[in-house]
Design a protein around this motif. Structure first.
Motif, PDB file in Angstrom:
ATOM      1  N   LEU A  69       0.829  -1.205   0.000  1.00  0.00           N
ATOM      2  CA  LEU A  69       0.000   0.000   0.000  1.00  0.00           C
ATOM      3  C   LEU A  69       0.864   1.256   0.000  1.00  0.00           C
ATOM      4  O   LEU A  69       0.523   2.250  -0.659  1.00  0.00           O
ATOM      5  CB  LEU A  69      -0.932  -0.011   1.213  1.00  0.00           C
ATOM      6  CG  LEU A  69      -2.024  -1.085   1.202  1.00  0.00           C
ATOM      7  CD1 LEU A  69      -2.759  -1.110   2.538  1.00  0.00           C
ATOM      8  CD2 LEU A  69      -3.015  -0.841   0.059  1.00  0.00           C
ATOM      9  N   LEU A  70       1.980   1.214   0.715  1.00  0.00           N
ATOM     10  CA  LEU A  70       2.872   2.373   0.753  1.00  0.00           C
ATOM     11  C   LEU A  70       3.470   2.647  -0.622  1.00  0.00           C
ATOM     12  O   LEU A  70       3.533   3.800  -1.067  1.00  0.00           O
ATOM     13  CB  LEU A  70       3.984   2.150   1.776  1.00  0.00           C
ATOM     14  CG  LEU A  70       5.023   3.279   1.891  1.00  0.00           C
ATOM     15  CD1 LEU A  70       4.356   4.594   2.297  1.00  0.00           C
ATOM     16  CD2 LEU A  70       6.119   2.911   2.885  1.00  0.00           C
ATOM     17  N   PHE A  73       0.804   4.120  -2.813  1.00  0.00           N
ATOM     18  CA  PHE A  73       0.567   5.499  -2.382  1.00  0.00           C
ATOM     19  C   PHE A  73       1.635   6.435  -2.938  1.00  0.00           C
ATOM     20  O   PHE A  73       1.319   7.518  -3.449  1.00  0.00           O
ATOM     21  CB  PHE A  73       0.552   5.541  -0.853  1.00  0.00           C
ATOM     22  CG  PHE A  73       0.480   6.923  -0.271  1.00  0.00           C
ATOM     23  CD1 PHE A  73      -0.725   7.602  -0.206  1.00  0.00           C
ATOM     24  CD2 PHE A  73       1.628   7.537   0.220  1.00  0.00           C
ATOM     25  CE1 PHE A  73      -0.790   8.885   0.335  1.00  0.00           C
ATOM     26  CE2 PHE A  73       1.569   8.808   0.765  1.00  0.00           C
ATOM     27  CZ  PHE A  73       0.356   9.488   0.815  1.00  0.00           C
ATOM     28  N   GLY A  77       0.152   7.165  -6.543  1.00  0.00           N
ATOM     29  CA  GLY A  77      -0.666   8.258  -6.049  1.00  0.00           C
ATOM     30  C   GLY A  77       0.050   9.581  -5.915  1.00  0.00           C
ATOM     31  O   GLY A  77      -0.324  10.581  -6.530  1.00  0.00           O
ATOM     32  N   GLN A 185      -1.843  -2.239  -4.833  1.00  0.00           N
ATOM     33  CA  GLN A 185      -1.176  -0.944  -4.899  1.00  0.00           C
ATOM     34  C   GLN A 185      -2.026   0.101  -5.616  1.00  0.00           C
ATOM     35  O   GLN A 185      -2.123   1.249  -5.187  1.00  0.00           O
ATOM     36  CB  GLN A 185       0.175  -1.103  -5.586  1.00  0.00           C
ATOM     37  CG  GLN A 185       1.190  -1.864  -4.760  1.00  0.00           C
ATOM     38  CD  GLN A 185       2.548  -1.972  -5.434  1.00  0.00           C
ATOM     39  OE1 GLN A 185       2.685  -1.677  -6.620  1.00  0.00           O
ATOM     40  NE2 GLN A 185       3.553  -2.400  -4.692  1.00  0.00           N
ATOM     41  N   GLY A 188      -5.260   0.970  -3.697  1.00  0.00           N
ATOM     42  CA  GLY A 188      -4.944   1.736  -2.491  1.00  0.00           C
ATOM     43  C   GLY A 188      -4.817   3.226  -2.726  1.00  0.00           C
ATOM     44  O   GLY A 188      -4.912   4.022  -1.777  1.00  0.00           O
ATOM     45  N   THR A 189      -4.613   3.618  -3.988  1.00  0.00           N
ATOM     46  CA  THR A 189      -4.501   5.054  -4.299  1.00  0.00           C
ATOM     47  C   THR A 189      -5.845   5.712  -4.566  1.00  0.00           C
ATOM     48  O   THR A 189      -5.938   6.942  -4.572  1.00  0.00           O
ATOM     49  CB  THR A 189      -3.621   5.260  -5.553  1.00  0.00           C
ATOM     50  OG1 THR A 189      -4.291   4.724  -6.703  1.00  0.00           O
ATOM     51  CG2 THR A 189      -2.271   4.580  -5.398  1.00  0.00           C
ATOM     52  N   LEU A 192      -7.228   8.158  -1.892  1.00  0.00           N
ATOM     53  CA  LEU A 192      -6.441   9.385  -1.867  1.00  0.00           C
ATOM     54  C   LEU A 192      -6.865  10.322  -2.990  1.00  0.00           C
ATOM     55  O   LEU A 192      -7.056  11.529  -2.768  1.00  0.00           O
ATOM     56  CB  LEU A 192      -4.952   9.061  -2.001  1.00  0.00           C
ATOM     57  CG  LEU A 192      -4.019  10.264  -2.236  1.00  0.00           C
ATOM     58  CD1 LEU A 192      -4.003  11.165  -1.005  1.00  0.00           C
ATOM     59  CD2 LEU A 192      -2.603   9.782  -2.582  1.00  0.00           C
TER      60      LEU A 192
END
Length: 299
Positions: A69-70, A73, A77, A185, A188-189, A192
């Motif tokens: 996820l990081l 992001f 993202g 991945q 997960g963005t 945001l």
């Protein structure tokens, strides 16, 4: 060994071409949608397709999704948000490209302490040649208008997202399953992007064929295709070696924009293109070089 090297070279060329086309696709789409709204729709489509593919293939999902996820992001993202919003606020694409062109140097500087990578003098020389070539390519488009504290902050945010995301991917996610890991991945963005859209935008979309083409190309061609190629390259090569190929992306974008937008490269552009190719070649030549760390120890 030669076959492996040839495969990597082909993947690199394909990545540069497809990723570079994303800047052209963005130009088509941003005429009809605000940037964060555009990115939210793009990532929702790309992540949805990857998730369906993972389910159909029964791909294993990460047991500890935090690092995945990081990376999403940062690499998708933060990078996309920073670059798209800087240009949306008025920064010239050439100026933004020049700032992002610092990415290979930043990654190489950080790869030492973060990944314990030793970088040869030869690779440093290639990186310096590459940034000189990119600077020459974008020199004609540089203009002071559009450079404000806000646009500079957003562009630097994009630079940091791209650089840090690549380093974290190399250290913690290099062996991930490309489909299920990629789905995690990208999806997960999405929160945001829509959070930024609700904060800064009206979220209105003017539906047009160019926008549809742009969104689907950015979702399928770039988010699925090019980013997957990037992850393969990261798993095969050092962080500094992968970073060096990013110099070729502005070149690919300029060449693709030539027939589509009649943006004919000048003689200075062609000289810059040649310097970029030389820089990438020097940085990735199959030579041992002189390692900086060893040179420092001997000194």
């Amino acid at each position: 060994m030669r076959i492996y090297a040839n495969q990597t070279a082909l993947l690199t060329l394909l990545f540069i071409t497809v990723y570079g086309s994303g800047f052209v696709g963005a130009k088509l789409g941003l005429a009809y949608s605000e940037p964060f709204t555009f990115l939210g729709v793009r990532f929702l489509i790309a992540g949805g397709l990857l998730a369906v593919g993972a389910l159909l293939l029964d791909a294993p999902w990460p047991k500890n999704p935090g690092w995945f996820l990081l990376v999403g992001f940062l690499l998708q993202g933060v990078f996309s948000a920073g670059v798209f919003y800087a240009m949306y606020l008025g920064m010239k694409p050439a100026v933004c490209a020049l700032i992002i062109a610092l990415q290979p140097l930043l990654v190489t500087v950080l790869a030492g302490p973060y990944l314990q990578e030793e970088v040869s003098i030869q690779r440093w020389l290639g990186l310096i040649i590459g940034v000189a070539g990119v600077s020459l390519v974008v020199a004609d488009g540089l203009a002071v208008e559009g450079i404000t504290p806000a646009t500079l902050i957003w562009a630097v945010v994009g630079l940091l997202g791209l650089s840090l995301g690549q380093l974290v991917q190399k250290k913690h996610c290099a062996d991930m399953h490309l489909i299920s890991g990629g789905a995690l991945q990208v999806l997960g963005t999405v929160p945001l992007m829509f959070l930024l859209a609700m904060t800064f935008e009206t979220m209105q979309i003017e539906w047009h064929l160019d926008l549809v083409i742009s969104i689907f190309w950015m979702a399928i061609g770039v988010s699925l295709g090019a980013v997957t190629l990037l992850y393969i390259l990261i798993s095969r090569s050092s962080a500094s070696q992968v970073a060096s190929v990013f110099y070729g992306i502005p070149v690919a974008a300029a060449l693709i924009a030539w027939p589509l937008f009649n943006q004919v490269p000048t003689m200075i552009d062609w000289v810059g293109f040649a310097i970029v190719v030389i820089g990438i070649g020097v940085a990735n030549a199959n030579k041992s070089g002189i390692k900086l760390l060893k040179a420092a120890r001997s000194g």
